[in-house]
Design an enzyme around this catalytic site. Structure first.
Site, mmCIF file in Angstrom:
data_model
loop_
_atom_site.group_PDB
_atom_site.id
_atom_site.type_symbol
_atom_site.label_atom_id
_atom_site.label_comp_id
_atom_site.label_asym_id
_atom_site.label_seq_id
_atom_site.Cartn_x
_atom_site.Cartn_y
_atom_site.Cartn_z
ATOM 1 N N THR A 2 -5.000 10.875 -0.086
ATOM 2 C CA THR A 2 -5.714 10.740 -0.289
ATOM 3 C C THR A 2 -6.348 11.661 1.858
ATOM 4 O O THR A 2 -5.159 12.117 2.133
ATOM 5 C CB THR A 2 -6.255 9.144 1.107
ATOM 6 O OG1 THR A 2 -4.975 8.775 1.728
ATOM 7 C CG2 THR A 2 -6.368 8.309 -0.345
ATOM 8 N N HIS B 160 0.968 -1.319 -0.236
ATOM 9 C CA HIS B 160 0.285 -0.312 -0.294
ATOM 10 C C HIS B 160 0.981 1.813 -0.202
ATOM 11 O O HIS B 160 0.556 2.394 -0.469
ATOM 12 C CB HIS B 160 -1.239 0.201 1.034
ATOM 13 C CG HIS B 160 -1.767 0.866 1.443
ATOM 14 N ND1 HIS B 160 -2.590 1.578 0.155
ATOM 15 C CD2 HIS B 160 -3.262 0.407 1.919
ATOM 16 C CE1 HIS B 160 -3.230 2.293 0.637
ATOM 17 N NE2 HIS B 160 -4.381 1.301 1.013
ATOM 18 N N TYR C 224 -14.049 6.240 9.562
ATOM 19 C CA TYR C 224 -12.970 6.511 8.111
ATOM 20 C C TYR C 224 -13.773 5.922 6.631
ATOM 21 O O TYR C 224 -13.732 5.167 6.240
ATOM 22 C CB TYR C 224 -12.191 6.278 8.919
ATOM 23 C CG TYR C 224 -10.991 6.158 7.121
ATOM 24 C CD1 TYR C 224 -10.270 7.652 7.755
ATOM 25 C CD2 TYR C 224 -10.800 5.799 5.999
ATOM 26 C CE1 TYR C 224 -8.805 7.617 7.316
ATOM 27 C CE2 TYR C 224 -9.638 6.141 5.324
ATOM 28 C CZ TYR C 224 -9.035 7.485 5.846
ATOM 29 O OH TYR C 224 -7.422 7.525 5.054
#
Length: 804
Positions: free
Chosen positions: A635, A499, A622
């Site tokens: 993000t 990620h 979230y």
């Protein structure tokens, strides 16, 4: 350096005490320079260099030429190369026809004079005839003029893109100012941009005001906290804005002036690379196969096709021929994350990991039956990418060899190290590197384009695919690689993605380009399931792959560490409660008929489902929002559990509320969610600002109780929507054939110990909504199956609101 969770120190390397040169017995290596000193022989210096083969030189020259060409085209965008050539030609004609200096600025004589000045510095220019010198000056001045126009156009586009009012405009009610803005953006972003052409046009992320961020934060938590706890947080917030807040803000503003994005470097470093927990489940995410009926049942044929499509995508990336993504066909997104898609590995460190990219890599690594193989994917003579048929031949050789001698010893589980605690993996890696055989094998894996796993499982159910994609056995996925492609024995595929290097939107683009369009729309396989070959292409009886051996003795320190790593991985796997559910009762078409945003509607359904699941609780939620409207953006957080969302959920349990009242509450909550989404995407979010303020507070050693409390609240419900259409190559929302190739998307592990991780994909054209729900069996408060059942009921409750 971060020590524990609370202090950040800036360390400066200290110079070691110098030793006497007469006693120097060590040899220092600096690339290809070798130095040594001996008391008897004196100082010795050896210089060695390697002349690469002609093919390698040709490749490097070609690569440099492509990069030079792309740099030129990007510097001239949006004016364009053809326009620049035209201006240069016209300027040359002008110079030749009007040699006399003109005092008016409109004669462009000043530019010609400037060009002549620069040209005079060029070697041998004086040897040219006067006419050629003037012609040369005209070409140079024309090119400089074109660069000037292109630069002005980019700055104008950047100014236009700073305005985000277009995101809040209602459809069908477009004011004249918005039409003019849209027209200018459309003109300035048209043409044929390369992948990185807009990077100089995309605005930088500005630092929000302290007051705005604190006000929004308090608004986001008021409905989630008991009144006394909220009053305490409010007092801390007031003290923060009066005392340490302005000081920390000044540091942050200063940083924003000299970096392209004041968040991204710290986000990468402190959220990802300094994380010490296992990448498996905790950080990496997975992607599932398309739902289309497979056209082959041969895993090596499917694997070969995907290797070919992946590397074709890489070729387009290297040449910057992929058109940058735009919202609405006009507003460009930052494409910088694509640079690390291939050949990137996260290297473990004792305190902090690093990202390593081998740009010149030409091979992949194949893991099959516990054995590792390096497979060159390009012809060594011509440099061309091997065809799908040739790759299939090589994979057949690898599969046959691996299955004839499956690895049963410690080497079969070495990938479990990548699923281990990062510090312990760094220590184990140091032990592996002390052995030359292991060092070479590790180098081949870490420099590979990506890793391919030929998995013996044959998953059918979506939940089974999800489990195998996210963790496998715990020892058969190389979790450090940017991408691990998994091909199962029934030819189904999946992917495990590290990620830190990029967010899921980038992988979604790759998946859409290679799997959902290229493979699905082409006639790839023959009637026997093999890749279709060119007429003159024959099957290869020779293998070009190389087996990568490990040297790990049973009972050794490495073996003991490996057993511990695998045991830890199995424990994580056994604790993962993952379920994939397809909600097909209705989808975004019906939601739009209700006049609501599909994403907001789903978020309200999730709020209602959690309320049911938890016995009446509201928790911090979230939802990831893309920040790629800004340079190097990643993000921002949408805090979906707003005051309005809580009010809507309460209305659903209040028997005094009518359907009309509940519909009104739902509409209000969805409108608030749309507002929060817009703020998050346009740089007015909360959490990245609070995060960077906290990093600054640690760096300058300023205690901030408010920031500690604000960042300590757990994300009990962590959610993310997946995109379904990155490019114009397909349109699943309007085309039934495209919708049939839909992938259910992917998912991730739970963020909180007692929470849920929910990833969802809102499909088009009657495709419903896919949910990937994860939690932990060890938590007595969660159950993924129970949550899905509550979510199913919540969707039904919402549907009933709109029935007469």
């Amino acid at each position: 350096r971060v020590h524990g969770d609370s202090s950040l120190e800036y360390e400066f390397a200290s110079m070691a005490e110098a030793r006497s040169i007469a006693t120097l017995s060590e040899e220092l290596y600096n690339n290809d320079i070798k130095m040594g000193y001996d008391a008897d022989e004196g100082l010795s210096i050896q210089l060695s260099f390697v002349v690469p083969p002609i093919s390698r030189i040709a490749y490097l020259v070609k690569r440099k030429a492509f990069r030079l060409r792309n740099s030129l085209l990007n510097s001239l965008y949006p004016f364009g190369l053809i326009a620049a050539v035209t201006v240069s030609v016209l300027m040359s004609i002008y110079v030749l026809l009007y040699r006399e200096q003109c005092s008016s600025i409109w004669c462009v004589g000043w530019l010609v004079s400037l060009a002549q000045y620069f040209v005079s510095w060029l070697p041998f220019i004086a040897l040219l005839p006067a006419e050629l010198q003037l012609l040369y000056a005209g070409v140079i001045s024309g090119f400089l003029f074109a660069l000037l126009i292109a630069t002005l156009e980019r700055y104008l586009l950047r100014l236009l893109l700073h305005w985000h009012g277009w995101m809040t405009a209602r459809r069908g009610k477009m004011p004249l100012s918005l039409k003019i803005w849209g027209f200018l953006v459309k003109i300035l972003s048209s043409g044929h941009p390369l992948l990185y052409s807009f990077q100089g046009c995309i605005p930088r992320l500005s630092v929000p005001s302290i007051k705005a961020t604190v006000t929004k934060y308090l608004d986001s938590v008021e409905a989630l906290l008991p009144p006394d706890e909220f009053e305490r947080i409010k007092d801390l917030a007031d003290a923060f804005t009066r005392n340490e807040g302005p000081k920390l803000q000044r540091y942050l503003i200063a940083k924003s002036w000299w970096v392209t994005n004041y968040v991204s470097d710290w986000w990468l470093r402190f959220v990802y690379l300094r994380g010490r927990s296992s990448l498996m489940i905790n950080s990496n995410y997975y992607v599932t196969d398309s739902m289309v009926t497979l056209k082959t049942n041969r895993p090596t044929a499917r694997a070969a096709r995907m290797i070919f499509e992946f590397l074709e995508f890489k070729r387009l990336l290297d040449h910057e021929l992929i058109e940058p993504l735009k919202i609405g066909g006009s507003v460009p997104l930052c494409m910088d994350q694509y640079r690390l898609m291939f050949s990137t590995t996260r290297i473990p460190g004792r305190e902090e990991d690093t990202l390593s990219t081998a740009e010149q890599s030409k091979h992949i690594v194949v893991l099959c039956a516990g054995n590792y193989y390096a497979l060159p994917c390009f012809d060594p003579k011509s440099g061309r990418l091997l065809s799908p048929g040739e790759l299939e031949d090589q994979l057949d050789h690898i599969k046959a060899d691996a299955e004839s001698k499956p690895e049963k010893g410690p080497a079969a589980k070495v990938a479990a190290f990548t699923a281990w605690n990062r510090t312990r993996w760094a220590e184990a890696r140091a032990m592996l590197l002390s052995n030359q055989r292991n060092k070479k094998t590790l180098h081949m894996i870490e420099t590979a384009l990506f890793v391919l796993v030929l998995d013996a499982h044959a998953p059918v159910a979506l939940s089974e695919q999800g489990h195998l994609n996210i963790h496998g056995s715990g020892a058969d996925r190389w979790f450090d690689k940017s991408m691990t492609l998994v091909v199962y024995s029934n030819a189904r595929i999946g992917m495990n993605v590290e990620h830190s290097w990029a967010d899921a939107l980038v992988i979604a683009h790759l998946w859409e380009h290679t799997l959902l369009t290229s493979e699905s729309k082409q006639l790839c396989y023959d009637s026997n399931g093999h890749n279709i070959r060119a007429p003159n292409e024959t099957r290869s009886a020779l293998t070009i792959s190389k087996m990568l051996p490990w040297d790990i003795s049973p009972g050794s320190r490495v073996d003991a560490a490996l057993e511990t790593a695998w045991a830890d991985a199995r424990a994580l796997i056994e604790d993962l409660d993952l379920e994939i559910w397809h909600h097909n009762a209705y989808g975004k078409e019906m939601i739009k008929e209700y006049g609501l945003s599909p994403d907001s509607f789903v978020q309200m359904a999730l709020q209602l489902a959690y309320f049911k699941d938890s016995g009446g609780k509201h928790v911090l939620t979230y939802e990831a929002a893309s920040a790629r409207l800004f340079r190097d953006g990643r993000t921002e957080t949408i805090r979906s559990a707003s005051r309005e969302a809580v009010a809507f959920v309460k209305s659903m349990t209040d028997k005094r509320m009518s359907k009309a009242d509940r519909r009104a509450a739902l509409k209000t909550a969805c409108e608030k969610h749309v507002q929060l989404t817009t703020e998050a995407m346009t740089g007015a979010g909360i959490d990245r600002h609070l995060f960077t303020l906290y990093v600054v507070s640690l760096g300058v050693k300023t205690e901030s109780e408010f920031l500690k409390q604000a960042l300590a609240m757990p994300w009990t419900l962590s959610t993310s929507q997946q995109p379904i259409q990155q490019t114009e190559r397909w349109n699943p929302s309007k085309n039934a054939a495209d919708a049939a190739r839909m992938s259910p998307g992917g998912g991730f592990g739970p963020v909180a110990e007692n929470g849920y991780g929910v990833s969802y994909l809102v499909a088009g054209d009657g495709g419903g909504i896919y949910f990937h729900v994860s939690s932990k069996f060890s938590s007595s408060e969660t159950s993924s199956k129970r949550f899905i059942e509550n979510l199913r009921q919540s969707f039904e409750d919402l549907r009933l609101l709109f029935l007469d």
